[in-house]
Design an enzyme around this catalytic site. Sequence first.
Site, mmCIF file in Angstrom:
data_model
loop_
_atom_site.group_PDB
_atom_site.id
_atom_site.type_symbol
_atom_site.label_atom_id
_atom_site.label_comp_id
_atom_site.label_asym_id
_atom_site.label_seq_id
_atom_site.Cartn_x
_atom_site.Cartn_y
_atom_site.Cartn_z
ATOM 1 N N ILE A 1 41.588 87.653 -34.611
ATOM 2 C CA ILE A 1 41.366 88.212 -32.905
ATOM 3 C C ILE A 1 40.242 86.793 -32.700
ATOM 4 O O ILE A 1 39.541 86.800 -31.250
ATOM 5 C CB ILE A 1 40.703 89.245 -32.709
ATOM 6 N N PHE B 1 32.108 81.606 -41.484
ATOM 7 C CA PHE B 1 32.546 82.035 -42.415
ATOM 8 C C PHE B 1 33.975 81.269 -42.391
ATOM 9 O O PHE B 1 34.265 81.460 -43.664
ATOM 10 C CB PHE B 1 31.963 83.067 -43.206
ATOM 11 N N GLY B 2 34.752 81.842 -41.464
ATOM 12 C CA GLY B 2 35.759 82.185 -41.063
ATOM 13 C C GLY B 2 36.555 82.659 -40.164
ATOM 14 O O GLY B 2 36.268 83.630 -39.740
ATOM 15 N N VAL C 1 38.076 85.837 -37.799
ATOM 16 C CA VAL C 1 38.149 87.969 -37.752
ATOM 17 C C VAL C 1 39.635 87.874 -37.902
ATOM 18 O O VAL C 1 40.132 87.788 -36.422
ATOM 19 C CB VAL C 1 36.835 88.084 -37.106
ATOM 20 N N ASP D 1 18.218 89.418 -33.250
ATOM 21 C CA ASP D 1 19.611 88.531 -32.677
ATOM 22 C C ASP D 1 20.211 89.510 -31.615
ATOM 23 O O ASP D 1 21.327 89.496 -31.722
ATOM 24 C CB ASP D 1 20.640 87.958 -33.740
ATOM 25 N N ARG E 1 26.367 89.851 -26.460
ATOM 26 C CA ARG E 1 27.922 89.623 -27.968
ATOM 27 C C ARG E 1 27.733 89.956 -28.719
ATOM 28 O O ARG E 1 28.374 89.952 -29.294
ATOM 29 C CB ARG E 1 27.200 87.660 -27.526
ATOM 30 N N ASN E 2 26.542 90.673 -29.159
ATOM 31 C CA ASN E 2 25.969 91.220 -30.341
ATOM 32 C C ASN E 2 26.224 92.749 -30.806
ATOM 33 O O ASN E 2 26.312 93.193 -31.250
ATOM 34 C CB ASN E 2 25.215 90.352 -30.776
ATOM 35 N N ASP F 1 26.466 92.654 -36.001
ATOM 36 C CA ASP F 1 26.155 90.893 -35.930
ATOM 37 C C ASP F 1 24.661 91.312 -36.955
ATOM 38 O O ASP F 1 23.288 90.943 -36.523
ATOM 39 C CB ASP F 1 25.857 90.154 -35.318
HETATM 40 O O1 ACK Z 1 34.704 89.240 -28.298
HETATM 41 P P1 ACK Z 1 35.558 90.058 -28.836
HETATM 42 O O2 ACK Z 1 36.695 90.412 -28.662
HETATM 43 O O3 ACK Z 1 35.042 90.119 -29.994
HETATM 44 O O4 ACK Z 1 35.429 88.607 -30.256
HETATM 45 C C1 ACK Z 1 34.797 88.418 -31.052
HETATM 46 C C2 ACK Z 1 35.447 88.044 -32.519
HETATM 47 O O5 ACK Z 1 35.634 89.245 -33.210
HETATM 48 C C3 ACK Z 1 34.869 86.792 -33.387
HETATM 49 O O6 ACK Z 1 33.337 87.639 -33.627
HETATM 50 C C4 ACK Z 1 35.321 90.585 -32.489
HETATM 51 N N1 ACK Z 1 35.301 91.090 -33.160
HETATM 52 C C5 ACK Z 1 34.395 91.150 -34.228
HETATM 53 N N2 ACK Z 1 33.869 91.971 -35.014
HETATM 54 C C6 ACK Z 1 35.153 93.401 -34.378
HETATM 55 C C7 ACK Z 1 35.022 94.682 -34.041
HETATM 56 N N3 ACK Z 1 34.359 95.024 -35.604
HETATM 57 N N4 ACK Z 1 36.058 94.999 -33.884
HETATM 58 C C8 ACK Z 1 36.989 94.604 -32.707
HETATM 59 N N5 ACK Z 1 36.661 92.717 -32.579
HETATM 60 C C9 ACK Z 1 35.962 92.596 -33.484
HETATM 61 C C10 ACK Z 1 34.722 89.463 -31.478
#
Ligand code: ACK
Length: 376
Positions: free
Chosen positions: A106, A111-112, A114, A225, A229-230, A243
């Site tokens: 997604i 680091f890699g 998600v 932070d 976005r976080n 985050d």
């Molecule tokens: O904006 P997004 O769809 O939401 O794209 C970023 C992406 O992964 C890279 O960080 C999504 N993301 C991160 N943590 C989660 C989570 N716990 N559940 C769903 N999406 C996540 C984030």
Amino acid sequence: MWFSLLPDPDVADQGQVLVVVTASVGGFSLLVILTLFLLITGRCQGYIKARMKSEEKRRARFHSGHVPFSGIKTYVDPDTYEDPTQAVEEFAKEIDPSYICIERVIGAGEFGEVCCGRLRVPGRMDIAVAIKTLKGGYAEQQRRDFLREASIMGQFNNPNIIRLEGVVTKSRPVMIVVEYMENGSLDSFLRTRDGQFTVLQLVGMLRGIAVGMTYLSDMGYVHRDLAARNILVDESLVCKVSDFGMSRILEDDTEAAYTASGGKIPIRWTAPEAIAYGKFSSASDVWSYGIVMWEVMSYGERPYWEMSNQDVILSIEEGYRLPAPMGCPVTLHQLMLHCWQKESSQRPRFHDVLSFLDKLIINPSSLLTLVNDVQR
Ligand code: ACK
């Protein structure tokens, strides 16, 4: 002729004895009283000093965001562990990798990848999870930095903080497994749904973030932070703070820029005292919260638009503050301005922000006067 009359020797002796006895008893009593007085006042002063010191310490800790209220768990900085692996073991559950079913990628983190998938623990209901992976070929320091987030997240337990399910550290790839949030990051979520929510729904989202931040500040954790976005959003529009790994490093945040002191800081979201001399605190998180309020009410608009970071710093210094977004209630813009007080001690605490929002929600008519109406 002179006559001298000698006193009766017995009477004279008795008188002298009486004087001596009275003087000694009086002197002794005076000594006892004086000693007692010194002891009591000394003790009192000691007690008062000790009280003042502990109160000063409590206040100092509270203002710097440490150990605020008794009875609430305090955050432990994983960096204080000689061996960071120990912190991970203490705060994060090790998950058997065979329980994790990865479905799709997604996004990408520093680091890699998600991914999203399902966690199937025998005897428990399946749950949707997001899986952060550490890409192969990492250095030991990268592994530590990656797992640092899990040691932080694992200490929190609040409906508005992203929940850590566990980690995989004993096999490859190393993973951090957290609850899945269907609507992803708040900033992109709002950008794709411009104008689609009621003011009350937006305030509900802000309230959730305030609940999470109140919890973090009570635990003595400073986020550093906080930005839309976080924040992650679930299917029921519940917003959760996420985050945590970057709270010290900020390498992952594309918004973070290097400052003169060499630190990396997301300028547009950061309080002036934190930019100028690195004074991060719950009060500087409150400043960032004000910016998040602005992002939410403007459906993910970029704070200060295309102004350069340097111009933002100078404008803030000169007293400029972001104007209310279109359709923003006056009360909410006033709260933002309050969060952006130059003097950090003048800003509201997260508890104040939360109770203010609760009052607005209980009395929605307070949200009816929009800034545009007032200006008109
Ligand atoms: O904006 P997004 O769809 O939401 O794209 C970023 C992406 O992964 C890279 O960080 C999504 N993301 C991160 N943590 C989660 C989570 N716990 N559940 C769903 N999406 C996540 C984030």
